[in-house]
Design a protein around this motif. Structure first.
Motif, PDB file in Angstrom:
ATOM      1  N   GLU A  16      12.945  16.563 -16.538  1.00 54.02           N
ATOM      2  CA  GLU A  16      13.855  17.475 -17.241  1.00 54.02           C
ATOM      3  C   GLU A  16      14.837  16.646 -18.039  1.00 54.02           C
ATOM      4  OE1 GLU A  16      17.122  21.022 -16.355  1.00 54.02           O
ATOM      5  OE2 GLU A  16      16.287  19.878 -14.679  1.00 54.02           O
ATOM      6  N   LYS A  57       3.799  10.633 -17.510  1.00 53.10           N
ATOM      7  CA  LYS A  57       2.516   9.915 -17.506  1.00 53.10           C
ATOM      8  C   LYS A  57       1.829   9.921 -16.148  1.00 53.10           C
ATOM      9  CE  LYS A  57       2.689   7.815 -21.706  1.00 53.10           C
ATOM     10  NZ  LYS A  57       1.651   7.564 -22.656  1.00 53.10           N
ATOM     11  N   GLY A 117       2.176  12.461 -14.019  1.00 52.71           N
ATOM     12  CA  GLY A 117       2.153  13.848 -13.592  1.00 52.71           C
ATOM     13  C   GLY A 117       3.497  14.367 -13.113  1.00 52.71           C
ATOM     14  N   GLU A 118       4.517  13.505 -13.114  1.00 50.25           N
ATOM     15  CA  GLU A 118       5.840  13.932 -12.669  1.00 50.25           C
ATOM     16  C   GLU A 118       6.446  14.911 -13.678  1.00 50.25           C
ATOM     17  OE1 GLU A 118       6.803  10.285 -15.209  1.00 50.25           O
ATOM     18  OE2 GLU A 118       5.113  11.089 -14.100  1.00 50.25           O
ATOM     19  N   ILE A 119       7.334  15.766 -13.181  1.00 50.24           N
ATOM     20  CA  ILE A 119       8.049  16.690 -14.052  1.00 50.24           C
ATOM     21  C   ILE A 119       9.381  16.038 -14.409  1.00 50.24           C
ATOM     22  CG2 ILE A 119       9.094  18.975 -14.260  1.00 50.24           C
ATOM     23  CD1 ILE A 119       7.053  19.906 -12.119  1.00 50.24           C
ATOM     24  N   PHE A 157      11.693  20.472 -20.494  1.00 55.57           N
ATOM     25  CA  PHE A 157      10.833  19.861 -19.481  1.00 55.57           C
ATOM     26  C   PHE A 157       9.554  19.320 -20.109  1.00 55.57           C
ATOM     27  CE2 PHE A 157      13.440  22.740 -17.047  1.00 55.57           C
ATOM     28  CZ  PHE A 157      13.617  22.112 -15.817  1.00 55.57           C
ATOM     29  N   VAL A 158       9.126  18.159 -19.618  1.00 58.75           N
ATOM     30  CA  VAL A 158       7.838  17.578 -20.000  1.00 58.75           C
ATOM     31  C   VAL A 158       7.141  17.089 -18.737  1.00 58.75           C
ATOM     32  CG1 VAL A 158       8.704  16.857 -22.265  1.00 58.75           C
ATOM     33  CG2 VAL A 158       8.671  15.213 -20.385  1.00 58.75           C
ATOM     34  N   GLN A 159       5.838  16.893 -18.868  1.00 53.57           N
ATOM     35  CA  GLN A 159       5.084  16.282 -17.772  1.00 53.57           C
ATOM     36  C   GLN A 159       4.912  14.808 -18.109  1.00 53.57           C
ATOM     37  OE1 GLN A 159       1.502  18.294 -16.612  1.00 53.57           O
ATOM     38  NE2 GLN A 159       0.718  16.496 -15.570  1.00 53.57           N
ATOM     39  N   THR A 219       6.443  21.336 -21.244  1.00 56.14           N
ATOM     40  CA  THR A 219       6.284  22.570 -20.474  1.00 56.14           C
ATOM     41  C   THR A 219       7.408  23.565 -20.737  1.00 56.14           C
ATOM     42  OG1 THR A 219       7.331  21.548 -18.540  1.00 56.14           O
ATOM     43  CG2 THR A 219       4.930  21.423 -18.680  1.00 56.14           C
ATOM     44  N   LEU A 257       2.741  13.542 -24.450  1.00 59.40           N
ATOM     45  CA  LEU A 257       3.060  14.179 -23.170  1.00 59.40           C
ATOM     46  C   LEU A 257       3.171  15.692 -23.355  1.00 59.40           C
ATOM     47  CD1 LEU A 257       5.783  11.738 -21.772  1.00 59.40           C
ATOM     48  CD2 LEU A 257       3.338  11.795 -21.260  1.00 59.40           C
ATOM     49  N   CYS A 276       8.655  12.270 -26.563  1.00 57.41           N
ATOM     50  CA  CYS A 276       7.586  12.550 -25.597  1.00 57.41           C
ATOM     51  C   CYS A 276       6.376  13.168 -26.279  1.00 57.41           C
ATOM     52  CB  CYS A 276       8.093  13.475 -24.495  1.00 57.41           C
ATOM     53  SG  CYS A 276       9.295  12.705 -23.399  1.00 57.41           S
ATOM     54  N   HIS A 293      11.503  17.854  -9.352  1.00 55.62           N
ATOM     55  CA  HIS A 293      11.571  17.202 -10.661  1.00 55.62           C
ATOM     56  C   HIS A 293      12.727  16.210 -10.684  1.00 55.62           C
ATOM     57  CE1 HIS A 293      14.388  20.644 -11.308  1.00 55.62           C
ATOM     58  NE2 HIS A 293      15.050  19.783 -12.078  1.00 55.62           N
TER      59      HIS A 293
END
Length: 131
Positions: free
Chosen positions: A126, A120, A122-124, A116-118, A96, A93, A88, A73
């Motif tokens: 923080e 655009k 697909g990356e993680i 944490f979010v995912q 997570t 988005l 986000c 991440h």
């Protein structure tokens, strides 16, 4: 107005504690980085290394078979974790992990607020605030 103050760290997952120790030795002994902190034991160990302009965070719990170049991440430094998550969420988005206060039990306890979010692609991502 930017919610982000910089890149805090990139995280790498190592296949076990022995591999993590080898990575630490390479970055510190060969490349001259400073070892900041370590926590946990065995496959639950983690560590942080100072690059001089950001941190490499290591975890010992990678699944065997990971691909070279795989980064777990990216952590963006901010003092506005909640506002970042709200922005986000407004963009649709997936969150997570909602904003959470934690203390990493390292040599010197390390108090943080993280989320944490995912992204655009697909990356993680923080959002990381040192308290």
């Amino acid at each position: 107005m930017s919610l982000i103050t910089g890149l805090h760290h990139a995280a790498l997952r190592c296949c076990g504690k022995a591999e993590m120790d080898s990575v630490i030795a390479f970055y510190c002994e060969v490349l001259g980085m400073k070892h900041l902190r370590t926590w946990g034991e065995g496959d639950q160990a983690g560590s942080m290394l100072d690059t001089g302009h950001g941190i490499i965070e290591l975890f010992a719990d990678a699944e065997p078979g990971r691909r070279p170049g795989q980064v777990d991440h990216i952590a963006l430094a901010t003092d506005k974790v909640d506002e970042c998550v709200a922005a986000c969420t407004k963009e649709g988005l997936p969150v997570t992990m909602m904003p959470t206060d934690i203390v990493v039990p390292s040599e010197n306890p390390y108090a943080l607020r993280i989320a944490f979010v995912q992204g655009k692609a697909g990356e993680i991502i923080e959002f990381f605030h040192e308290r």
